[in-house]
Design a protein around this motif. Sequence first.
Motif, PDB file in Angstrom:
ATOM      1  N   LEU A 118      54.086  41.072  46.225  1.00  0.00           N
ATOM      2  CA  LEU A 118      53.938  42.346  46.938  1.00  0.00           C
ATOM      3  C   LEU A 118      53.769  43.513  45.963  1.00  0.00           C
ATOM      4  CD1 LEU A 118      56.619  41.940  49.756  1.00  0.00           C
ATOM      5  CD2 LEU A 118      54.144  41.874  50.013  1.00  0.00           C
ATOM      6  N   ALA A 119      54.503  43.454  44.855  1.00  0.00           N
ATOM      7  CA  ALA A 119      54.363  44.524  43.863  1.00  0.00           C
ATOM      8  C   ALA A 119      52.959  44.542  43.276  1.00  0.00           C
ATOM      9  CB  ALA A 119      55.409  44.337  42.763  1.00  0.00           C
ATOM     10  N   ARG A 120      52.405  43.369  43.015  1.00  0.00           N
ATOM     11  CA  ARG A 120      51.045  43.316  42.481  1.00  0.00           C
ATOM     12  C   ARG A 120      50.032  43.848  43.485  1.00  0.00           C
ATOM     13  NH1 ARG A 120      51.320  37.225  39.791  1.00  0.00           N
ATOM     14  NH2 ARG A 120      52.583  37.802  37.957  1.00  0.00           N
ATOM     15  N   GLU A 121      50.215  43.478  44.745  1.00  0.00           N
ATOM     16  CA  GLU A 121      49.293  43.975  45.768  1.00  0.00           C
ATOM     17  C   GLU A 121      49.379  45.496  45.891  1.00  0.00           C
ATOM     18  OE1 GLU A 121      50.232  41.926  49.330  1.00  0.00           O
ATOM     19  OE2 GLU A 121      49.473  39.969  48.640  1.00  0.00           O
ATOM     20  N   ASN A 122      50.604  46.039  45.793  1.00  0.00           N
ATOM     21  CA  ASN A 122      50.754  47.497  45.851  1.00  0.00           C
ATOM     22  C   ASN A 122      50.081  48.174  44.665  1.00  0.00           C
ATOM     23  OD1 ASN A 122      52.184  47.336  48.232  1.00  0.00           O
ATOM     24  ND2 ASN A 122      54.176  47.277  47.231  1.00  0.00           N
ATOM     25  N   LEU A 123      50.209  47.564  43.496  1.00  0.00           N
ATOM     26  CA  LEU A 123      49.560  48.138  42.313  1.00  0.00           C
ATOM     27  C   LEU A 123      48.037  48.094  42.444  1.00  0.00           C
ATOM     28  CD1 LEU A 123      51.798  46.725  39.439  1.00  0.00           C
ATOM     29  CD2 LEU A 123      51.703  49.073  40.293  1.00  0.00           C
ATOM     30  N   GLU A 124      47.519  47.034  43.054  1.00  0.00           N
ATOM     31  CA  GLU A 124      46.077  46.946  43.250  1.00  0.00           C
ATOM     32  C   GLU A 124      45.572  48.009  44.229  1.00  0.00           C
ATOM     33  OE1 GLU A 124      45.398  42.982  44.537  1.00  0.00           O
ATOM     34  OE2 GLU A 124      45.731  42.066  42.567  1.00  0.00           O
ATOM     35  N   LYS A 125      46.432  48.407  45.172  1.00  0.00           N
ATOM     36  CA  LYS A 125      46.032  49.415  46.160  1.00  0.00           C
ATOM     37  C   LYS A 125      46.242  50.839  45.658  1.00  0.00           C
ATOM     38  CE  LYS A 125      47.142  46.398  50.067  1.00  0.00           C
ATOM     39  NZ  LYS A 125      48.024  46.201  51.233  1.00  0.00           N
ATOM     40  N   GLU A 126      46.831  51.002  44.497  1.00  0.00           N
ATOM     41  CA  GLU A 126      47.145  52.338  44.008  1.00  0.00           C
ATOM     42  C   GLU A 126      45.904  53.209  43.817  1.00  0.00           C
ATOM     43  OE1 GLU A 126      49.818  54.449  40.476  1.00  0.00           O
ATOM     44  OE2 GLU A 126      49.494  52.272  40.526  1.00  0.00           O
ATOM     45  N   PRO A 127      44.788  52.701  43.246  1.00  0.00           N
ATOM     46  CA  PRO A 127      43.597  53.561  43.124  1.00  0.00           C
ATOM     47  C   PRO A 127      43.090  54.063  44.479  1.00  0.00           C
ATOM     48  CG  PRO A 127      43.388  51.642  41.704  1.00  0.00           C
ATOM     49  CD  PRO A 127      44.580  51.398  42.556  1.00  0.00           C
ATOM     50  N   ARG A 128      43.095  53.186  45.473  1.00  0.00           N
ATOM     51  CA  ARG A 128      42.650  53.599  46.802  1.00  0.00           C
ATOM     52  C   ARG A 128      43.595  54.632  47.396  1.00  0.00           C
ATOM     53  NH1 ARG A 128      38.652  54.938  50.034  1.00  0.00           N
ATOM     54  NH2 ARG A 128      39.086  54.498  52.224  1.00  0.00           N
ATOM     55  N   ILE A 129      44.892  54.462  47.152  1.00  0.00           N
ATOM     56  CA  ILE A 129      45.868  55.431  47.644  1.00  0.00           C
ATOM     57  C   ILE A 129      45.642  56.793  46.994  1.00  0.00           C
ATOM     58  CG2 ILE A 129      48.334  55.987  47.683  1.00  0.00           C
ATOM     59  CD1 ILE A 129      48.898  53.003  47.926  1.00  0.00           C
TER      60      ILE A 129
END
Length: 233
Positions: free
Chosen positions: A122-133
Amino acid sequence: MFKNFWGSQEQQNQPRPQEITTDSWYPPSVGSSPSSSRPATPGANTSTGFGPSRISDRPNTLSNVSPSEAASIIAVLKDKSVDELRKLLSDKEAYQNLLLSVEPVKTQNRVRDELRNETVQLARENLEKEPRIMELRNQCRIIRTTELATAQENLHELERKKEDTLKYYSPSSLVYRLQDAMNKTDEESEALHRQLLDGEIDLSAFLQKYKKMRYTYHKRALTHLAAKTSVTN
């Protein structure tokens, strides 16, 4: 006789085997168990050849263990020899290996590893979504500083027009405008009458216009009276 006496005396004075002490890393239910030729019965107040039993002095630390877990632990320990049990009390590595081989501990470690892996995923998925956020956050900031300001200004203008419209069509405003229209028609008819007296208009034209004006005046007067009565009630 003396030989037997001294022999027995020497035998009595021989030091007893040293009790095996445990380190602080053992659980209370294991670390304070005495050494004896056979496992001591919990709660027994009997003494062994290696010293008095202290099991009865310990609190019941297994009160929170379920029957199935206790049965699995007993199944692991029941076939152990005395030497193996002593080793478990004195050897940290042996105790650790035994602890990790118990099925409840295996289950707990497996669940812990699964939760840890899921958390990492889950942490990796959140980090991957950080640019979009970050991109969406910048868009929201732009909208808030530009488009939102324009939209709020338009909204305020529409609200002002709405208030003006409600005031214009309010009952009191309608009564006032009926009164004003009635007075205006009455003034126009009076002006037309003065034109007749001054000879500025012939009689036939006067009658046609005057009749129409007075009809409008009385119609508005009746409407004003009905509206005023309705508002008052």
